[in-house]
Design a protein around this motif. Structure first.
Motif, PDB file in Angstrom:
ATOM      1  N   SER A  53       5.743  -0.601  -2.758  1.00 18.88           N
ATOM      2  CA  SER A  53       5.082  -1.463  -3.736  1.00 18.88           C
ATOM      3  C   SER A  53       6.031  -1.728  -4.896  1.00 18.88           C
ATOM      4  O   SER A  53       6.531  -0.780  -5.521  1.00 18.88           O
ATOM      5  CB  SER A  53       3.795  -0.802  -4.249  1.00 18.88           C
ATOM      6  OG  SER A  53       3.145  -1.614  -5.198  1.00 18.88           O
ATOM      7  N   VAL A  54       6.287  -2.987  -5.174  1.00 20.85           N
ATOM      8  CA  VAL A  54       7.175  -3.363  -6.271  1.00 20.85           C
ATOM      9  C   VAL A  54       6.621  -2.822  -7.588  1.00 20.85           C
ATOM     10  O   VAL A  54       5.424  -2.926  -7.866  1.00 20.85           O
ATOM     11  CB  VAL A  54       7.317  -4.900  -6.331  1.00 20.85           C
ATOM     12  CG1 VAL A  54       8.042  -5.316  -7.606  1.00 20.85           C
ATOM     13  CG2 VAL A  54       8.062  -5.411  -5.107  1.00 20.85           C
ATOM     14  N   GLY A  55       7.481  -2.229  -8.390  1.00 19.39           N
ATOM     15  CA  GLY A  55       7.082  -1.664  -9.676  1.00 19.39           C
ATOM     16  C   GLY A  55       6.526  -0.263  -9.596  1.00 19.39           C
ATOM     17  O   GLY A  55       6.100   0.284 -10.612  1.00 19.39           O
ATOM     18  N   GLN A  56       6.531   0.327  -8.394  1.00 21.61           N
ATOM     19  CA  GLN A  56       5.958   1.662  -8.219  1.00 21.61           C
ATOM     20  C   GLN A  56       6.889   2.573  -7.411  1.00 21.61           C
ATOM     21  O   GLN A  56       6.464   3.273  -6.510  1.00 21.61           O
ATOM     22  CB  GLN A  56       4.601   1.572  -7.523  1.00 21.61           C
ATOM     23  CG  GLN A  56       3.519   0.920  -8.356  1.00 21.61           C
ATOM     24  CD  GLN A  56       2.145   1.062  -7.719  1.00 21.61           C
ATOM     25  OE1 GLN A  56       1.930   0.685  -6.574  1.00 21.61           O
ATOM     26  NE2 GLN A  56       1.200   1.622  -8.477  1.00 21.61           N
ATOM     27  N   ALA A  57       8.165   2.572  -7.763  1.00 21.58           N
ATOM     28  CA  ALA A  57       9.120   3.395  -7.016  1.00 21.58           C
ATOM     29  C   ALA A  57       8.758   4.866  -7.074  1.00 21.58           C
ATOM     30  O   ALA A  57       8.842   5.582  -6.061  1.00 21.58           O
ATOM     31  CB  ALA A  57      10.534   3.178  -7.559  1.00 21.58           C
ATOM     32  N   ASN A  58       8.343   5.351  -8.240  1.00 19.63           N
ATOM     33  CA  ASN A  58       7.990   6.761  -8.376  1.00 19.63           C
ATOM     34  C   ASN A  58       6.701   7.085  -7.620  1.00 19.63           C
ATOM     35  O   ASN A  58       6.629   8.038  -6.836  1.00 19.63           O
ATOM     36  CB  ASN A  58       7.870   7.145  -9.852  1.00 19.63           C
ATOM     37  CG  ASN A  58       7.017   6.179 -10.671  1.00 19.63           C
ATOM     38  OD1 ASN A  58       6.450   5.216 -10.155  1.00 19.63           O
ATOM     39  ND2 ASN A  58       6.914   6.436 -11.971  1.00 19.63           N
ATOM     40  N   TYR A  59       5.679   6.271  -7.851  1.00 18.11           N
ATOM     41  CA  TYR A  59       4.386   6.477  -7.201  1.00 18.11           C
ATOM     42  C   TYR A  59       4.503   6.327  -5.680  1.00 18.11           C
ATOM     43  O   TYR A  59       3.980   7.143  -4.913  1.00 18.11           O
ATOM     44  CB  TYR A  59       3.393   5.466  -7.770  1.00 18.11           C
ATOM     45  CG  TYR A  59       1.994   5.551  -7.223  1.00 18.11           C
ATOM     46  CD1 TYR A  59       1.114   6.545  -7.636  1.00 18.11           C
ATOM     47  CD2 TYR A  59       1.529   4.605  -6.309  1.00 18.11           C
ATOM     48  CE1 TYR A  59      -0.182   6.609  -7.156  1.00 18.11           C
ATOM     49  CE2 TYR A  59       0.225   4.657  -5.825  1.00 18.11           C
ATOM     50  CZ  TYR A  59      -0.616   5.655  -6.248  1.00 18.11           C
ATOM     51  OH  TYR A  59      -1.901   5.713  -5.761  1.00 18.11           O
ATOM     52  N   GLY A  60       5.203   5.283  -5.233  1.00 15.83           N
ATOM     53  CA  GLY A  60       5.366   5.061  -3.797  1.00 15.83           C
ATOM     54  C   GLY A  60       6.132   6.185  -3.127  1.00 15.83           C
ATOM     55  O   GLY A  60       5.781   6.622  -2.028  1.00 15.83           O
TER      56      GLY A  60
ATOM     57  N   ALA B 174       7.958  -4.543  10.123  1.00 11.85           N
ATOM     58  CA  ALA B 174       7.152  -3.720   9.211  1.00 11.85           C
ATOM     59  C   ALA B 174       6.278  -4.617   8.343  1.00 11.85           C
ATOM     60  O   ALA B 174       6.566  -5.808   8.154  1.00 11.85           O
ATOM     61  CB  ALA B 174       8.076  -2.880   8.326  1.00 11.85           C
ATOM     62  N   GLN B 175       5.193  -4.052   7.824  1.00  8.99           N
ATOM     63  CA  GLN B 175       4.387  -4.783   6.865  1.00  8.99           C
ATOM     64  C   GLN B 175       5.221  -5.027   5.609  1.00  8.99           C
ATOM     65  O   GLN B 175       6.034  -4.187   5.231  1.00  8.99           O
ATOM     66  CB  GLN B 175       3.122  -4.001   6.526  1.00  8.99           C
ATOM     67  CG  GLN B 175       2.121  -3.926   7.664  1.00  8.99           C
ATOM     68  CD  GLN B 175       0.892  -3.099   7.321  1.00  8.99           C
ATOM     69  OE1 GLN B 175       0.521  -2.205   8.060  1.00  8.99           O
ATOM     70  NE2 GLN B 175       0.268  -3.386   6.204  1.00  8.99           N
ATOM     71  N   PRO B 176       5.042  -6.155   4.955  1.00  2.79           N
ATOM     72  CA  PRO B 176       5.837  -6.430   3.757  1.00  2.79           C
ATOM     73  C   PRO B 176       5.500  -5.486   2.619  1.00  2.79           C
ATOM     74  O   PRO B 176       4.385  -4.985   2.514  1.00  2.79           O
ATOM     75  CB  PRO B 176       5.450  -7.880   3.408  1.00  2.79           C
ATOM     76  CG  PRO B 176       4.114  -8.086   4.021  1.00  2.79           C
ATOM     77  CD  PRO B 176       4.111  -7.259   5.268  1.00  2.79           C
ATOM     78  N   VAL B 177       6.488  -5.243   1.769  1.00  2.00           N
ATOM     79  CA  VAL B 177       6.270  -4.428   0.586  1.00  2.00           C
ATOM     80  C   VAL B 177       5.286  -5.154  -0.334  1.00  2.00           C
ATOM     81  O   VAL B 177       5.391  -6.364  -0.545  1.00  2.00           O
ATOM     82  CB  VAL B 177       7.620  -4.198  -0.146  1.00  2.00           C
ATOM     83  CG1 VAL B 177       7.396  -3.556  -1.506  1.00  2.00           C
ATOM     84  CG2 VAL B 177       8.541  -3.354   0.715  1.00  2.00           C
ATOM     85  N   TYR B 178       4.306  -4.411  -0.873  1.00  2.00           N
ATOM     86  CA  TYR B 178       3.325  -5.018  -1.769  1.00  2.00           C
ATOM     87  C   TYR B 178       4.045  -5.614  -2.988  1.00  2.00           C
ATOM     88  O   TYR B 178       4.867  -4.959  -3.603  1.00  2.00           O
ATOM     89  CB  TYR B 178       2.309  -3.981  -2.251  1.00  2.00           C
ATOM     90  CG  TYR B 178       1.346  -3.527  -1.171  1.00  2.00           C
ATOM     91  CD1 TYR B 178       0.349  -4.365  -0.722  1.00  2.00           C
ATOM     92  CD2 TYR B 178       1.464  -2.264  -0.613  1.00  2.00           C
ATOM     93  CE1 TYR B 178      -0.546  -3.949   0.268  1.00  2.00           C
ATOM     94  CE2 TYR B 178       0.575  -1.843   0.387  1.00  2.00           C
ATOM     95  CZ  TYR B 178      -0.413  -2.696   0.814  1.00  2.00           C
ATOM     96  OH  TYR B 178      -1.285  -2.274   1.800  1.00  2.00           O
ATOM     97  N   GLY B 179       3.730  -6.855  -3.290  1.00  2.00           N
ATOM     98  CA  GLY B 179       4.317  -7.506  -4.449  1.00  2.00           C
ATOM     99  C   GLY B 179       5.639  -8.175  -4.195  1.00  2.00           C
ATOM    100  O   GLY B 179       6.201  -8.802  -5.093  1.00  2.00           O
ATOM    101  N   ALA B 180       6.146  -8.053  -2.967  1.00  2.00           N
ATOM    102  CA  ALA B 180       7.441  -8.665  -2.663  1.00  2.00           C
ATOM    103  C   ALA B 180       7.284 -10.166  -2.467  1.00  2.00           C
ATOM    104  O   ALA B 180       6.236 -10.643  -2.039  1.00  2.00           O
ATOM    105  CB  ALA B 180       8.034  -8.034  -1.407  1.00  2.00           C
TER     106      ALA B 180
ATOM    107  N   ARG C  45       6.694   1.041 -13.519  1.00  2.00           N
ATOM    108  CA  ARG C  45       7.767   0.256 -14.131  1.00  2.00           C
ATOM    109  C   ARG C  45       8.689  -0.226 -13.014  1.00  2.00           C
ATOM    110  O   ARG C  45       8.754   0.392 -11.957  1.00  2.00           O
ATOM    111  CB  ARG C  45       8.587   1.090 -15.119  1.00  2.00           C
ATOM    112  CG  ARG C  45       7.930   1.302 -16.479  1.00  2.00           C
ATOM    113  CD  ARG C  45       8.844   2.079 -17.405  1.00  2.00           C
ATOM    114  NE  ARG C  45       8.302   2.142 -18.749  1.00  2.00           N
ATOM    115  CZ  ARG C  45       7.399   3.004 -19.166  1.00  2.00           C
ATOM    116  NH1 ARG C  45       6.920   3.902 -18.314  1.00  2.00           N
ATOM    117  NH2 ARG C  45       6.964   3.003 -20.404  1.00  2.00           N
ATOM    118  N   MET C  46       9.409  -1.309 -13.274  1.00  2.00           N
ATOM    119  CA  MET C  46      10.441  -1.717 -12.322  1.00  2.00           C
ATOM    120  C   MET C  46      11.498  -0.609 -12.246  1.00  2.00           C
ATOM    121  O   MET C  46      11.730   0.116 -13.220  1.00  2.00           O
ATOM    122  CB  MET C  46      11.065  -3.042 -12.745  1.00  2.00           C
ATOM    123  CG  MET C  46      10.073  -4.211 -12.780  1.00  2.00           C
ATOM    124  SD  MET C  46       9.277  -4.521 -11.182  1.00  2.00           S
ATOM    125  CE  MET C  46      10.618  -5.338 -10.314  1.00  2.00           C
TER     126      MET C  46
END
Length: 292
Positions: free
Chosen positions: A155-162, A286-292, A97-98
């Protein structure tokens, strides 16, 4: 005779996806498997496939997030096969989720399965290996953890997982530093593959090609690295994080101290901005955040 002949391996989340491919690949290379998955029937199906092909495997559905059941997993594996040599921490879940929409339960459940799930089994086995080493017994053990590009780059939308996966990457470095003296190597991998966890977001991108070309996202592509890391051949590799997808294996480069300015005295707040601006011109992007 394979490179893991005689080794005993525990794989969590091994009833399907990546874990299933790891278990099958380890068995083909001579290992005995404890196949752990909360879906008992799925674990038994993997074991049946291994046994049908002449291997040794035992299904288990104990909870990896509790110390008592984690110890039971270890006990069952030892009773069935003897000394455990390899732990592959693979089990995981997503609750994407966001950040502003994420619930406390979304956060806690992902942390429980990923971080605590990696902690409980690893600690039970680490204690066993430490005690064996202190008693003068030879130890050649492996912990193989599972991080993610979401943890390494965000990764956008994956704050918990990331956040959980970033924690696992850091845990791996600390395990490697603390346990190497006991004959234990700890490494992690960030796999990109088609699994039940990717179906909701990456189903189209990771779809199996229909033209017979190389299936880049086949989870079986990740298994050879995992089997090698679990073998005696990898004893010189410790504290590393690998990214793997298709036929590509990459070594992830972690956080390190970058450009710096030391004025030799306390900074004045109004002068910090110019120093930061100078540092930003010297940084490695840095590498960009996935989905950014």
């Amino acid at each position: 005779m394979g490179i893991c002949n005689g080794r005993v391996v525990i794989v969590t989340g091994a009833g399907g996806g990546l874990g299933r491919e790891y278990a099958l690949a380890f068995a083909r290379d001579g290992a005995s498997l404890l196949v752990n998955d909360i879906r008992r029937e799925a674990a038994e199906a993997v074991c049946h496939e291994i046994v049908q092909n002449g291997g040794r495997a035992l299904a288990n559905s104990d909870d990896i997030t509790r110390t008592d059941t984690a110890q039971h997993i270890v006990d069952v594996a030892q009773e069935a096969f003897g000394t455990v040599h390899v732990l592959v921490n693979n089990a995981g879940i997503c609750r994407d989720r966001m950040f502003t929409s994420m619930t406390g339960d979304d956060w806690d459940e992902v942390m429980r399965v990923h971080l605590r799930g990696h902690f409980c089994l690893s600690q039970q086995l680490a204690r066993t290996w430490r005690d064996a080493a202190k008693a003068g017994q030879p130890v050649d053990a492996r912990i193989i953890n599972t991080t993610s590009g979401a943890g390494l780059q965000g990764s956008v939308g994956q704050a918990n997982y990331g956040a959980a996966k970033a924690g696992i990457a850091a845990l791996t470095l600390i395990q490697a530093a603390e346990l190497h003296r006991y004959g234990v190597c700890a490494n992690a991998l960030a796999p990109a593959a088609r699994t039940s966890m990717t179906e909701g977001v990456f189903a189209d991108m990771m779809r199996k090609p229909e033209d017979g070309t190389f299936d880049y996202f086949d989870p079986a592509n990740v298994a050879p690295l995992v089997v090698w890391l679990g073998s005696a051949q990898s004893a010189h590799v410790n504290g590393q994080v690998f990214e793997v997808a298709g036929g590509m294996i990459a070594l992830a480069e972690g956080w390190r101290t970058g450009p710096q300015i030391d004025r030799g005295a306390r900074w004045v707040p109004d002068e910090v901005g110019s120093a930061v601006a100078q540092l930003l011109t010297q940084r490695r992007l840095a590498q960009p955040v996935y989905g950014a």
